[in-house]
Design a protein around this motif. Structure first.
Motif, PDB file in Angstrom:
ATOM      1  N   GLY A 182       0.814  -1.209   0.000  1.00 56.04           N
ATOM      2  CA  GLY A 182       0.000   0.000   0.000  1.00 56.04           C
ATOM      3  C   GLY A 182       0.849   1.262   0.000  1.00 56.04           C
ATOM      4  N   SER A 183       0.194   2.406  -0.108  1.00 54.09           N
ATOM      5  CA  SER A 183       0.885   3.694  -0.119  1.00 54.09           C
ATOM      6  C   SER A 183      -0.033   4.772   0.413  1.00 54.09           C
ATOM      7  CB  SER A 183       1.330   4.045  -1.544  1.00 54.09           C
ATOM      8  OG  SER A 183       0.200   4.220  -2.379  1.00 54.09           O
ATOM      9  N   TYR A 184       0.560   5.915   0.751  1.00 53.67           N
ATOM     10  CA  TYR A 184      -0.240   7.070   1.164  1.00 53.67           C
ATOM     11  C   TYR A 184       0.520   8.337   0.789  1.00 53.67           C
ATOM     12  CZ  TYR A 184       2.884   7.477   5.233  1.00 53.67           C
ATOM     13  OH  TYR A 184       3.974   7.617   6.043  1.00 53.67           O
ATOM     14  N   LYS A 185      -0.203   9.454   0.752  1.00 50.12           N
ATOM     15  CA  LYS A 185       0.400  10.714   0.313  1.00 50.12           C
ATOM     16  C   LYS A 185       0.251  11.787   1.392  1.00 50.12           C
ATOM     17  CE  LYS A 185      -0.434   9.902  -4.610  1.00 50.12           C
ATOM     18  NZ  LYS A 185      -1.018  10.425  -5.855  1.00 50.12           N
ATOM     19  N   THR A 186       1.217  12.693   1.403  1.00 45.86           N
ATOM     20  CA  THR A 186       1.126  13.875   2.254  1.00 45.86           C
ATOM     21  C   THR A 186       1.293  15.097   1.364  1.00 45.86           C
ATOM     22  OG1 THR A 186       3.503  13.909   2.721  1.00 45.86           O
ATOM     23  CG2 THR A 186       2.106  12.647   4.231  1.00 45.86           C
ATOM     24  N   TYR A 187       0.686  16.184   1.770  1.00 50.68           N
ATOM     25  CA  TYR A 187       0.690  17.386   0.946  1.00 50.68           C
ATOM     26  C   TYR A 187       1.403  18.550   1.640  1.00 50.68           C
ATOM     27  CZ  TYR A 187      -2.645  14.652  -1.669  1.00 50.68           C
ATOM     28  OH  TYR A 187      -3.242  13.651  -2.390  1.00 50.68           O
ATOM     29  N   GLU A 188       2.239  18.225   2.588  1.00 50.26           N
ATOM     30  CA  GLU A 188       3.104  19.213   3.225  1.00 50.26           C
ATOM     31  C   GLU A 188       4.492  18.603   3.334  1.00 50.26           C
ATOM     32  OE1 GLU A 188       1.692  20.685   6.913  1.00 50.26           O
ATOM     33  OE2 GLU A 188      -0.209  21.404   6.099  1.00 50.26           O
ATOM     34  N   MET A 189       5.499  19.390   2.993  1.00 50.34           N
ATOM     35  CA  MET A 189       6.842  18.831   3.015  1.00 50.34           C
ATOM     36  C   MET A 189       7.295  18.562   4.447  1.00 50.34           C
ATOM     37  SD  MET A 189       9.223  22.128   1.999  1.00 50.34           S
ATOM     38  CE  MET A 189       8.293  22.530   0.532  1.00 50.34           C
ATOM     39  N   SER A 190       7.972  17.451   4.624  1.00 50.13           N
ATOM     40  CA  SER A 190       8.501  17.082   5.933  1.00 50.13           C
ATOM     41  C   SER A 190       9.702  17.962   6.264  1.00 50.13           C
ATOM     42  CB  SER A 190       8.918  15.611   5.928  1.00 50.13           C
ATOM     43  OG  SER A 190       9.981  15.417   5.009  1.00 50.13           O
ATOM     44  N   LYS A 191      10.135  17.918   7.518  1.00 49.26           N
ATOM     45  CA  LYS A 191      11.285  18.703   7.955  1.00 49.26           C
ATOM     46  C   LYS A 191      12.538  18.300   7.190  1.00 49.26           C
ATOM     47  CE  LYS A 191       9.385  21.308  11.092  1.00 49.26           C
ATOM     48  NZ  LYS A 191       9.337  22.792  10.925  1.00 49.26           N
ATOM     49  N   SER A 192      12.668  16.991   6.938  1.00 47.18           N
ATOM     50  CA  SER A 192      13.864  16.529   6.224  1.00 47.18           C
ATOM     51  C   SER A 192      13.881  17.038   4.786  1.00 47.18           C
ATOM     52  CB  SER A 192      13.931  14.997   6.250  1.00 47.18           C
ATOM     53  OG  SER A 192      12.789  14.432   5.602  1.00 47.18           O
ATOM     54  N   VAL A 193      12.712  17.026   4.120  1.00 44.96           N
ATOM     55  CA  VAL A 193      12.630  17.531   2.747  1.00 44.96           C
ATOM     56  C   VAL A 193      12.870  19.038   2.725  1.00 44.96           C
ATOM     57  CG1 VAL A 193      11.112  17.886   0.766  1.00 44.96           C
ATOM     58  CG2 VAL A 193      11.112  15.689   1.946  1.00 44.96           C
ATOM     59  N   GLU A 194      12.270  19.746   3.682  1.00 49.12           N
ATOM     60  CA  GLU A 194      12.468  21.194   3.762  1.00 49.12           C
ATOM     61  C   GLU A 194      13.947  21.528   3.950  1.00 49.12           C
ATOM     62  OE1 GLU A 194      11.112  25.004   6.529  1.00 49.12           O
ATOM     63  OE2 GLU A 194      10.067  23.080   6.714  1.00 49.12           O
ATOM     64  N   LYS A 195      14.622  20.769   4.806  1.00 44.23           N
ATOM     65  CA  LYS A 195      16.045  20.987   5.049  1.00 44.23           C
ATOM     66  C   LYS A 195      16.852  20.742   3.787  1.00 44.23           C
ATOM     67  CE  LYS A 195      19.767  19.608   8.197  1.00 44.23           C
ATOM     68  NZ  LYS A 195      20.126  18.718   9.333  1.00 44.23           N
ATOM     69  N   LYS A 196      16.497  19.682   3.048  1.00 42.97           N
ATOM     70  CA  LYS A 196      17.208  19.358   1.811  1.00 42.97           C
ATOM     71  C   LYS A 196      17.026  20.462   0.772  1.00 42.97           C
ATOM     72  CE  LYS A 196      17.021  15.167   0.130  1.00 42.97           C
ATOM     73  NZ  LYS A 196      16.554  13.925  -0.563  1.00 42.97           N
ATOM     74  N   LEU A 197      15.781  20.955   0.599  1.00 37.80           N
ATOM     75  CA  LEU A 197      15.522  22.007  -0.381  1.00 37.80           C
ATOM     76  C   LEU A 197      16.200  23.307   0.013  1.00 37.80           C
ATOM     77  CD1 LEU A 197      11.752  21.434  -1.291  1.00 37.80           C
ATOM     78  CD2 LEU A 197      13.785  20.594  -2.455  1.00 37.80           C
ATOM     79  N   ALA A 198      16.187  23.617   1.317  1.00 39.29           N
ATOM     80  CA  ALA A 198      16.834  24.845   1.792  1.00 39.29           C
ATOM     81  C   ALA A 198      18.333  24.813   1.502  1.00 39.29           C
ATOM     82  CB  ALA A 198      16.580  25.018   3.290  1.00 39.29           C
TER      83      ALA A 198
END
Length: 545
Positions: free
Chosen positions: A215-231
């Motif tokens: 199975g799978s699921y989706k989130t529509y807000e970036m996680s802290k780790s993703v935000e840190k990576k993009l920053a």
């Protein structure tokens, strides 16, 4: 555990034991917004040489990058860069977005190779990437570039951020939003074989024996780790964090267009010039050869002279070029039957020119989220501009009907004619109204496309076949329309039955289906209806504290 015996030269080895271990693993992939899962064709790359008249034998070249960004896109880009042999060509990108990780990799590749980038669309004069029958040549493709109608949305701005020079003109569209992260659960089953030696386990090997989707699921807000990576990535590329804040503040189901001034403030762009800053033929004039200029003695596209290779921009009859430029205004129906709840629409009348898409975009920006149908009357005009305007209409999910607006009281062109509460008074009719040539392609961008029995819709055999065909596919109009265009040797009115059959129209209703006086009584109530308060409504209203 299953005991097993192994014999070698008559010696008895210690027991080897096998253990099966099940483990649930969750991985994640960041992709574009779930509201638009189908982003169209995968990004294709091609090295393009300008077909500007007179530039041969020394012409500018660039990398065309058009389509959605997917996991395998960086590998394709690397493969293409190898063919350049170290030459530094600017990238001209047009993309709705896609995979975030892939976009970051593309941005890093662009920065590592010290390439410039611009938002724009490549208009191929003949052969184009992905087309059958394209033969390898020293400069494989020929074409020109435009920026109106070009976009760089969703994950694309992350790729764009990698450029050394980053160019976006006033007609290009750059938009961002929250990323959607899809978490995929996978159930793995391992087989571990080990040997017990002296009472202790010694692992011999571990192997995955089964892999099942859990199975799978989706989130529509970036996680802290993703935000840190993009920053960290944006900081590495010299982009201000305002871009990341704008992404976080825009729902995944929407797109926030970043204004040019804001892009400059964020250092997302280094120039607000048009894409021609990196691709214009003037870059290769004697004494000022740019890095992307290349001399190919005697090179001419498809055996034609260089002066003949320039694509024809207009597909309209000569009379269309004498019409006034297309004007867009908001109109409110004045039929007494509708007061105080009356329909409103966008009147679009006149010749389609290079200024048309920008005028339409400005009006749509003023309307915000309001979706008003477009009532169009035009004898045609510039092909590229019609496609750009059609894409704007399609992007905003607007309906279109062939018709004309008769203004009541005064004409918007008069200096003393003022709109009341943002709209001019008028009535719509379609008797004898024309929508010819390029206008029909602009109409094709509508969600509902209506042409009444008294209106005239016609098409003219046009150049830029591949571009027109790709546009019609983008608008979900089948190949039958393109085939019908190809069969015509002269401009000709399209029969109503044929228009429906090939999918150019969605109905044979007149413009009244979108603007008639009684449509606001329907259930559900159309979105283009608006109640205008009576003159004494404010006086009758209760006092506010």
């Amino acid at each position: 555990m299953v005991p097993r015996r192994f014999f070698h030269r008559r010696a008895l080895w210690p027991l080897a034991l096998t253990c099966l271990l099940a483990l649930l693993v969750t991985g994640s992939v960041a992709v574009a917004a779930d509201a638009a899962p189908d982003l169209g064709p995968t990004m294709r790359f091609g090295i393009v040489r300008s077909d500007a008249p007179g530039c041969e034998p020394i012409c500018p070249e660039w990398i065309s990058a058009e389509g959605s960004i997917e996991a395998g896109t960086p590998a394709l880009f690397k493969r293409m860069l190898k063919t350049l042999g170290g030459r530094k060509l600017p990238v001209v990108v047009d993309s709705p977005g896609g995979n975030v990780e892939a976009a970051l990799t593309l941005g890093r590749l662009i920065r590592k190779n010290k390439l410039d980038i611009a938002i724009g669309k490549t208009v191929f004069s003949s052969c184009q990437p992905g087309a059958k029958g394209c033969q390898d040549r020293d400069a494989r493709y020929f074409g020109d570039v435009i920026d109106y109608g070009a976009m760089c949305n969703s994950a694309c701005p992350l790729m764009f951020a990698g450029g050394i020079r980053r160019v976006a003109g006033e007609w290009a569209y750059l938009g961002v939003h929250q990323i959607t992260t899809t978490y995929i659960r996978t159930k793995l089953q391992y087989r571990t074989t080990y040997r017990v030696v002296g009472g202790k386990k010694k692992i011999l090997n571990t192997k995955i024996v089964s892999r099942k989707n859990a199975g799978s699921y989706k989130t529509y807000e970036m996680s802290k780790s993703v935000e840190k990576k993009l920053a960290a990535y944006l900081n590495q590329m010299g982009i201000e964090q305002g871009m990341l804040e704008t992404m976080k503040g825009t729902p995944a189901s929407e797109i926030h267009q970043i204004a040019l001034d804001d892009m400059l403030a964020m250092k997302l762009v280094t120039s607000t010039d048009a894409v021609g800053l990196l691709t214009a033929a003037s870059l290769c004039e004697s004494g000022r050869l740019a890095a992307n200029c290349r001399e190919v003695p005697g090179n001419k596209p498809d055996g034609l002279t260089a002066t003949a290779a320039k694509p024809t921009l207009a597909i309209e009859p000569e009379a269309a070029r004498r019409d006034e430029d297309m004007r867009f205004v908001v109109v409110r129906g004045t039929n007494p039957l509708c007061n105080p709840d009356c329909p409103e629409w966008i009147s679009a009348e006149g010749a389609i020119t290079p200024q048309t898409p920008q005028k339409l975009r400005q009006l749509l920006a003023m309307l915000g989220k309001r979706q008003l149908p477009v009532v169009i009357s035009s004898r045609g005009g510039d092909l590229f501009s019609a496609l750009a305007a059609g894409r704007l209409i399609h992007e905003k999910k607007l309906d279109v009907a062939v018709g004309r607006t008769d203004f009541v009281g005064c004409d918007p062109g008069a200096w003393n004619c003022l709109a009341k509460e943002g709209a001019y008074a008028g009535l719509s009719i379609d008797a004898g109204v024309e929508c010819d040539s390029a206008c029909a392609l602009m109409l094709a961008g509508g969600i509902r496309r209506l042409v009444g029995p008294q209106a005239r819709l016609s098409l003219y055999p046009m150049g830029q076949k591949q571009m027109v065909k790709a546009y019609l596919e983008e608008m979900a109009i089948g190949p039958a329309l393109f085939a019908a265009i190809e069969r015509r040797s002269v401009e000709r009115r399209l029969e109503s039955g044929m228009m429906l059959k090939v999918g150019l129209t969605t109905g044979l209703q007149s413009v009244d289906a979108l603007t008639g006086a009684t449509i606001c009584e329907a259930v559900p109530r159309p979105e283009n209806c608006r109640i205008r308060p009576s003159a004494n409504a404010e006086a009758d209203a209760p006092a506010k504290l």
